[in-house]
Write a protein that holds these residues in place. Structure first.
Motif, PDB file in Angstrom:
ATOM      1  N   VAL A  63       0.855  -1.190   0.000  1.00  0.00           N
ATOM      2  CA  VAL A  63       0.000   0.000   0.000  1.00  0.00           C
ATOM      3  C   VAL A  63       0.886   1.233   0.000  1.00  0.00           C
ATOM      4  CG1 VAL A  63      -1.825   1.251   1.203  1.00  0.00           C
ATOM      5  CG2 VAL A  63      -1.772  -1.257   1.280  1.00  0.00           C
ATOM      6  N   HIS A  64       0.523   2.220  -0.825  1.00  0.00           N
ATOM      7  CA  HIS A  64       1.298   3.463  -0.880  1.00  0.00           C
ATOM      8  C   HIS A  64       0.353   4.645  -0.995  1.00  0.00           C
ATOM      9  CE1 HIS A  64       4.480   6.278  -1.565  1.00  0.00           C
ATOM     10  NE2 HIS A  64       4.098   6.545  -2.812  1.00  0.00           N
ATOM     11  N   GLN A  65       0.551   5.626  -0.088  1.00  0.00           N
ATOM     12  CA  GLN A  65      -0.209   6.877  -0.119  1.00  0.00           C
ATOM     13  C   GLN A  65       0.706   7.990  -0.617  1.00  0.00           C
ATOM     14  OE1 GLN A  65      -1.787   7.404   3.863  1.00  0.00           O
ATOM     15  NE2 GLN A  65      -3.661   6.257   3.362  1.00  0.00           N
ATOM     16  N   HIS A  66       0.168   8.833  -1.500  1.00  0.00           N
ATOM     17  CA  HIS A  66       0.985   9.883  -2.120  1.00  0.00           C
ATOM     18  C   HIS A  66       0.070  11.018  -2.545  1.00  0.00           C
ATOM     19  CE1 HIS A  66      -0.470   8.612  -6.101  1.00  0.00           C
ATOM     20  NE2 HIS A  66      -0.423   7.380  -5.569  1.00  0.00           N
ATOM     21  N   ALA A  67       0.704  12.099  -2.930  1.00  0.00           N
ATOM     22  CA  ALA A  67      -0.060  13.247  -3.429  1.00  0.00           C
ATOM     23  C   ALA A  67      -0.759  12.877  -4.725  1.00  0.00           C
ATOM     24  CB  ALA A  67       0.865  14.445  -3.637  1.00  0.00           C
ATOM     25  N   ALA A  68      -1.936  13.434  -4.888  1.00  0.00           N
ATOM     26  CA  ALA A  68      -2.732  13.076  -6.068  1.00  0.00           C
ATOM     27  C   ALA A  68      -2.057  13.482  -7.363  1.00  0.00           C
ATOM     28  CB  ALA A  68      -4.107  13.721  -5.972  1.00  0.00           C
ATOM     29  N   THR A  69      -1.133  14.436  -7.289  1.00  0.00           N
ATOM     30  CA  THR A  69      -0.458  14.910  -8.502  1.00  0.00           C
ATOM     31  C   THR A  69       0.699  14.011  -8.903  1.00  0.00           C
ATOM     32  OG1 THR A  69       0.939  16.341  -7.142  1.00  0.00           O
ATOM     33  CG2 THR A  69      -1.088  17.306  -8.064  1.00  0.00           C
ATOM     34  N   GLN A  70       1.120  13.112  -8.031  1.00  0.00           N
ATOM     35  CA  GLN A  70       2.225  12.222  -8.351  1.00  0.00           C
ATOM     36  C   GLN A  70       1.732  11.007  -9.135  1.00  0.00           C
ATOM     37  OE1 GLN A  70       4.092  11.219  -4.642  1.00  0.00           O
ATOM     38  NE2 GLN A  70       5.443  13.020  -4.672  1.00  0.00           N
ATOM     39  N   GLU A  71       2.564  10.540 -10.024  1.00  0.00           N
ATOM     40  CA  GLU A  71       2.261   9.340 -10.806  1.00  0.00           C
ATOM     41  C   GLU A  71       3.095   8.190 -10.264  1.00  0.00           C
ATOM     42  OE1 GLU A  71       1.991   7.835 -15.457  1.00  0.00           O
ATOM     43  OE2 GLU A  71       2.704   9.860 -14.960  1.00  0.00           O
ATOM     44  N   ILE A 117      14.098 -17.971   8.086  1.00  0.00           N
ATOM     45  CA  ILE A 117      13.476 -16.648   8.052  1.00  0.00           C
ATOM     46  C   ILE A 117      13.747 -16.030   6.683  1.00  0.00           C
ATOM     47  CG2 ILE A 117      13.426 -14.342   9.071  1.00  0.00           C
ATOM     48  CD1 ILE A 117      14.312 -15.531  11.694  1.00  0.00           C
ATOM     49  N   GLN A 118      12.674 -15.602   6.014  1.00  0.00           N
ATOM     50  CA  GLN A 118      12.803 -15.032   4.669  1.00  0.00           C
ATOM     51  C   GLN A 118      12.095 -13.689   4.642  1.00  0.00           C
ATOM     52  OE1 GLN A 118      11.771 -17.842   1.594  1.00  0.00           O
ATOM     53  NE2 GLN A 118      12.591 -19.581   2.776  1.00  0.00           N
ATOM     54  N   GLN A 119      12.795 -12.700   4.089  1.00  0.00           N
ATOM     55  CA  GLN A 119      12.306 -11.331   4.079  1.00  0.00           C
ATOM     56  C   GLN A 119      12.024 -10.868   2.657  1.00  0.00           C
ATOM     57  OE1 GLN A 119      15.298  -9.001   6.061  1.00  0.00           O
ATOM     58  NE2 GLN A 119      14.584  -9.553   8.115  1.00  0.00           N
ATOM     59  N   LEU A 120      11.176  -9.830   2.574  1.00  0.00           N
ATOM     60  CA  LEU A 120      10.860  -9.225   1.279  1.00  0.00           C
ATOM     61  C   LEU A 120      10.582  -7.742   1.486  1.00  0.00           C
ATOM     62  CD1 LEU A 120      10.279  -9.548  -1.757  1.00  0.00           C
ATOM     63  CD2 LEU A 120       7.881  -9.954  -1.158  1.00  0.00           C
ATOM     64  N   SER A 121      11.189  -6.934   0.637  1.00  0.00           N
ATOM     65  CA  SER A 121      10.951  -5.485   0.634  1.00  0.00           C
ATOM     66  C   SER A 121      10.673  -5.077  -0.804  1.00  0.00           C
ATOM     67  CB  SER A 121      12.164  -4.729   1.183  1.00  0.00           C
ATOM     68  OG  SER A 121      11.963  -3.323   1.079  1.00  0.00           O
ATOM     69  N   MET A 122       9.487  -4.534  -1.038  1.00  0.00           N
ATOM     70  CA  MET A 122       9.093  -4.162  -2.398  1.00  0.00           C
ATOM     71  C   MET A 122       9.027  -2.645  -2.533  1.00  0.00           C
ATOM     72  SD  MET A 122       6.233  -6.976  -3.457  1.00  0.00           S
ATOM     73  CE  MET A 122       6.175  -6.246  -5.099  1.00  0.00           C
ATOM     74  N   PRO A 123       9.341  -2.144  -3.723  1.00  0.00           N
ATOM     75  CA  PRO A 123       9.326  -0.697  -3.924  1.00  0.00           C
ATOM     76  C   PRO A 123       8.076  -0.247  -4.673  1.00  0.00           C
ATOM     77  CG  PRO A 123      10.550  -1.694  -5.679  1.00  0.00           C
ATOM     78  CD  PRO A 123      10.012  -2.828  -4.836  1.00  0.00           C
ATOM     79  N   VAL A 124       7.927   1.063  -4.738  1.00  0.00           N
ATOM     80  CA  VAL A 124       7.008   1.703  -5.674  1.00  0.00           C
ATOM     81  C   VAL A 124       7.843   2.614  -6.558  1.00  0.00           C
ATOM     82  CG1 VAL A 124       5.015   1.579  -4.154  1.00  0.00           C
ATOM     83  CG2 VAL A 124       6.502   3.586  -4.068  1.00  0.00           C
ATOM     84  N   TYR A 125       7.384   2.843  -7.781  1.00  0.00           N
ATOM     85  CA  TYR A 125       8.119   3.664  -8.747  1.00  0.00           C
ATOM     86  C   TYR A 125       7.366   4.979  -8.920  1.00  0.00           C
ATOM     87  CZ  TYR A 125      10.212  -0.871  -9.718  1.00  0.00           C
ATOM     88  OH  TYR A 125      10.845  -2.082  -9.600  1.00  0.00           O
ATOM     89  N   ILE A 126       8.084   6.071  -8.607  1.00  0.00           N
ATOM     90  CA  ILE A 126       7.502   7.410  -8.714  1.00  0.00           C
ATOM     91  C   ILE A 126       8.068   8.079  -9.952  1.00  0.00           C
ATOM     92  CG2 ILE A 126       7.230   9.639  -7.575  1.00  0.00           C
ATOM     93  CD1 ILE A 126       7.617   8.198  -4.916  1.00  0.00           C
ATOM     94  N   LEU A 127       7.182   8.458 -10.867  1.00  0.00           N
ATOM     95  CA  LEU A 127       7.593   9.087 -12.121  1.00  0.00           C
ATOM     96  C   LEU A 127       7.590  10.593 -11.957  1.00  0.00           C
ATOM     97  CD1 LEU A 127       5.525   6.898 -14.614  1.00  0.00           C
ATOM     98  CD2 LEU A 127       7.808   6.492 -13.716  1.00  0.00           C
ATOM     99  N   HIS A 128       8.720  11.188 -12.316  1.00  0.00           N
ATOM    100  CA  HIS A 128       8.839  12.645 -12.259  1.00  0.00           C
ATOM    101  C   HIS A 128       9.544  13.118 -13.515  1.00  0.00           C
ATOM    102  CE1 HIS A 128       9.158  16.668 -10.674  1.00  0.00           C
ATOM    103  NE2 HIS A 128      10.493  16.640 -10.850  1.00  0.00           N
TER     104      HIS A 128
END
Length: 321
Positions: A63-71, A117-128
């Motif tokens: 889940v990612h919250q961001h400004a509405a103007t960001q893609e 023990i297995q870990q996972l870290s996922m990103p989001v891609y912000i276009l600017h």
């Protein structure tokens, strides 16, 4: 009058200007860091459960919250999920409230690694503009349950030689191949031997009809010889006309005696035999089976046989179309 050459040439003024600009750039960058930190939040990623077994399906929510103007773009199946394997993805439409947009997706994963023990870290891609920024969520971990605690050496192998029941399926493609091959074969045979087959069939039907006619005609003739009844003679003549109607493909059974004689080009045997039979049937001239009436019926039988032979030769000598 200028005492210092460097001051008079303007060199010292230019150097001071460059230092001043560089200082402004550094200060501007330092001031923008808190602002960027406030605008871009980290996404939140977590597993739906804390423990898992090898091969068990796991749900990972991002889940990612961001400004509405960001893609913003969430990872797809091409992302490297190591040590997990991608199975499916469920994406939810973006929801926006008070200028804050929320993007979320649920990833179905599984693992076959034996690490406890297995870990996972996922990103989001912000276009600017023409740049892309990756922002990773904090890593979340699951504990892999170890079902095998002790290994026996050597390993024991359990045999299972029992045959498993398999549902029988009809091979439709093979049936289609057989049908097409059969149609091609039949078409080829018909193209080569079609006319010969037709002639053989016509000759078979012709012979069968003649044998049937001869059997019934002889039966009527025998009754007439024994009883001298004009009804037996009438049935014999009627059978003769019907047979020739089918043989010649002409309505001979509806012709008069004169028309039948004309149809066969004034054949003398036909003329004599039919007139003798008409006199015996309609004129009551034969009270018994005399020689003349028996001879007339025999002449009709011989004529029918001769017409049968003629038709047979015509079919045999027919040219292939």
């Amino acid at each position: 009058m200028c005492r210092n050459w460097l001051t008079c040439s303007g060199y010292e003024t230019k150097q001071q200007s460059e230092v001043r600009n560089l200082t402004f750039i550094i200060l501007f960058f330092l001031l923008q860091i808190p602002v960027l930190g406030q605008q871009i939040k980290k996404p939140v990623g977590s597993f739906a459960q804390d423990t898992a077994k090898l091969g068990q399906l796991l749900q990972y929510t991002l889940v990612h919250q961001h400004a509405a103007t960001q893609e913003v773009i969430l990872p797809d199946s091409n992302f490297n999920f190591t040590p997990f394997e991608f199975v499916a993805k469920t994406y939810f439409p973006t929801s926006t409230t008070a200028g804050i947009s929320t993007d979320s997706a649920v990833y179905t994963l599984r693992t076959f690694e034996t690490l406890p023990i297995q870990q996972l870290s996922m990103p989001v891609y912000i276009l600017h503009e023409s740049d892309t920024m990756r922002v990773f969520a904090d890593a979340d971990a699951v504990i892999v349950q170890q079902l095998v605690t002790e290994l026996q050496e050597p390993l024991l192998i359990k045999d299972n030689t029992k045959l498993a029941a398999v549902e029988q399926r009809f091979n439709w493609p093979l049936l289609l191949v057989y049908i097409v091959a059969g149609l091609v074969f039949v078409s080829l045979v018909w193209f080569i031997f079609g006319q010969a087959i037709i002639r053989k069939y016509k000759l078979y039907r012709l012979r069968k009809d003649h044998l049937y006619f001869a059997s019934r005609y002889n039966s009527h003739l025998d009754r007439f010889v024994k009883s001298g009844s004009s009804q037996s003679m009438e049935k014999a003549v009627s059978l003769w006309k019907n047979y020739l109607t089918k043989l010649e493909r002409s309505a001979i059974n509806s012709f008069t005696t004169k028309e039948i004689v004309e149809y066969y080009h004034d054949d003398e045997d036909v003329n004599t035999a039919l007139r003798t039979c008409d006199k015996a049937i309609y004129g009551n001239a034969a009270a018994e089976a005399d020689t003349e009436t028996k001879q007339a019926l025999s002449m009709l039988r011989r004529f029918a046989k001769s017409r049968y032979k003629t038709q047979r030769e015509m079919i045999r000598n027919a040219k292939t179309a």
